[in-house]
Design an enzyme around this catalytic site. Structure first.
Site: not given
Ligand code: TEU
Length: 547
Positions: A249, A196, A95, A323-324
């Site tokens: 992403e 990311d 990542d 994970h989000d």
């Molecule tokens: O996530 C991008 C992001 O916008 C996240 O906030 C996600 O879309 C949102 O939580 C959904 O509600 C990436 C990573 O996957 C995330 O874990 C990180 O917190 C974020 O970027 C910052 O690096």
């Protein structure tokens, strides 16, 4: 294995398996679980960040891109992990969090100490003439996107937490430093990279206020310069490996831009994640809200994206979980009586599509959200900020909690449930997040007498052995059915009709005449009878195939 036949598994290292009893998953724990991963027969594993980090955003606030955080192990552990995965035919995807660094990163610390080279690595701006912040932009985690830069009169930009300072990609030294990070890990045998929030790196040179009533993200998301940055990064790093697999992403992206990012002729990325389908249970686009998912909208989005990416020879990363996101069973399926059938249906929807399916750890055993009863159980910065904002805006604590319980990212970050023991077999210590339903849902039980893990094995096998699954063109079936989402896949004479009942009640669909004598390639129910007026049972998927 060509990209269209691959399936990628995502591991959140902090929650996968703890080998040293500190309650946090680690690399040696993953090494111990390679035999489990082999059973699925996936092609690559995406690891969320395990680099040196103060963990304000669970590792997405990186303080050293080149070192493994001691919490997760050592570089030797990582090298052993890569080698042992490679020995069983599994690639490693890391990542790359290159839009921002931790404010503890040496670059930011040097900038704070006055080093102008590194001050140019970040967005540092003075307050506006009226004393307001440099722009009215909002952080995605709530609050302003600007914080004071040390004891200067400047502010630094952070689209996420204030401990995550945005890098200025207009600076060629920043882009070269990012390419160097990718090349360092290529040198360790890494052939996969997840980038990311890579489509917010193209902020305008002149940062301005968002017009009243508009979202600031419109000013910096998916801008044309991102395509240039990706071409440059490709040429300077992973594009030099014939077998590299890359995924961007892409928050709030479009089909047109995603075709641009992934059409092989553009030499940018292999594929992209888009999130529009995962916002169909948002009220007016607001994450921190609750409503049943909007099925017509979900079908339209899945169909539009499949059609549009196919037409432009783009390539999708296909997923429901990460994970989000809260667990998909809780949002689009049924966590109760039809947990397994709805999990199989959801899996069928994406695994028979054109693209690369991603399996998020625990999805293959039907893990669901934890049943937490108090805010004290939640630790994620985004959820805690959201709770406070909801209460400040007038929600009762109960209502605010109910919304957080539904949408918190913690929901998918609970430990992998290996067995029914107190800590789900994840750790001998105190787990950093508490599992709550491992007695019902765990690997041991699933492998002993479950059907879902085996169903995932079948899906993965079909992608590798049935050409139309991997490479067939996508075509819309019908979008007007109020329970079923279906689609065609065709390759030469081979036709698939994939039908998915998204609801807990049976429904009847009309099978096109040319498919009435088709054979059943796959279903999550036994004894399937194909006829013109075909009954689909609760959460039933059926894949009909004919030459
Ligand atoms: O996530 C991008 C992001 O916008 C996240 O906030 C996600 O879309 C949102 O939580 C959904 O509600 C990436 C990573 O996957 C995330 O874990 C990180 O917190 C974020 O970027 C910052 O690096």
């Amino acid at each position: 294995m060509k990209l269209s036949q691959q399936v990628i598994y995502q591991i959140y290292p902090k929650s996968f398996y703890d080998s040293d009893g500190d309650g946090i998953g680690d690399l040696r724990g993953i090494i111990q679980k390679i035999p489990y991963l082999q059973k699925l027969n996936v092609d690559m594993i995406w690891f969320n960040p395990f680099f040196v980090s103060p963990q304000n955003d669970n590792g997405y606030d990186i303080a050293d891109y080149y070192r493994v955080d001691p919490t997760f192990g050592t570089m030797a552990d990582f090298e052993e992990l890569v080698a042992k995965l490679k020995a069983v035919g599994i690639g490693t995807m890391l990542d790359m969090v290159l839009n921002h660094t931790s404010t503890q990163h040496a670059w930011f610390q040097k900038a704070l100490a006055g080093d102008q080279k590194y001050q140019r690595f970040y967005y540092l701006r003075p307050a506006q003439a009226d004393g307001s912040l440099p722009t009215n932009w909002e952080s995605k985690f709530g609050g302003p996107a600007w914080s004071r830069f040390g004891d200067t009169d400047q502010y630094y930009l952070h689209l996420y937490d204030k401990t995550q300072a945005d890098l200025d990609w207009h600076n060629p030294e920043v882009r070269a430093a990012c390419a160097d990070v990718v090349n360092f890990w290529r040198g360790k045998g890494v052939t996969g990279f997840r980038f990311d929030v890579i489509n917010v790196t193209g902020k305008a040179e002149q940062l301005v206020d968002a017009p009243a009533g508009t979202e600031s993200k419109r000013l910096y998301t998916d801008t044309p310069v991102v395509q240039d940055y990706l071409k440059e990064l490709n040429a300077a790093s992973f594009g030099r490996d014939a077998n590299s697999v890359t995924v961007g992403e892409m928050s709030s992206t479009t089909i047109a831009n995603s075709v641009g990012y992934t059409n092989p002729d553009n030499h940018e990325l292999s594929m992209v994640f888009n999130f529009h389908h995962l916002k169909t249970d948002y009220v007016d686009g607001r994450k921190w809200s609750r409503m049943p998912f909007d099925f017509p909208r979900l079908k339209r989005l899945l169909d539009d994206w499949a059609t549009g990416m196919d037409a432009g020879n783009g390539w999708q990363a296909l997923f429901w979980n990460n994970h989000d996101q809260p667990r998909a069973i809780n949002r689009f399926g049924d966590a109760g009586q039809y947990r397994i059938k709805s999990a199989e249906m959801l899996a069928t929807v994406i695994h028979l599509m054109r693209g690369t399916p991603f399996i998020y750890m625990g999805e293959e055993i039907g893990m669901t959200d934890p049943d937490y009863q108090a805010m004290a159980d939640y630790v994620d910065v985004e959820a805690l900020n959201a709770y406070r904002a909801l209460v400040r805006s007038g929600y009762s604590r109960t209502d605010a909690f109910t919304i957080v319980k539904t949408k918190a990212r913690d929901n998918s970050r609970t430990p992998m449930q290996w067995d029914a023991s107190a800590n789900a077999g994840f750790t001998t210590g105190r787990p950093w997040l508490r599992p709550t339903n491992q007695t019902k849902i765990n690997v041991e039980a699933e492998l002993a007498h479950g059907e879902l893990f085996n169903y995932y094995q079948t899906l993965i096998r079909l992608r590798k052995t049935v050409p139309v699954v991997a490479d067939g063109a996508y075509r819309t079936w019908r979008l007007d059915d109020d329970q079923v989402f279906g689609y065609w896949r065709t390759l030469g004479k081979q036709q698939l009709l994939v039908l998915n009942n998204f609801y807990p009640n049976a429904t009847t669909v009309t099978i096109p005449a040319e498919m009435v004598n088709a054979h059943v390639l796959l279903s999550n129910y036994d004894d399937v009878t194909v006829q013109a007026a075909m009954v689909l049972k609760p959460y039933q998927s059926v894949v009909l195939s004919r030459e």
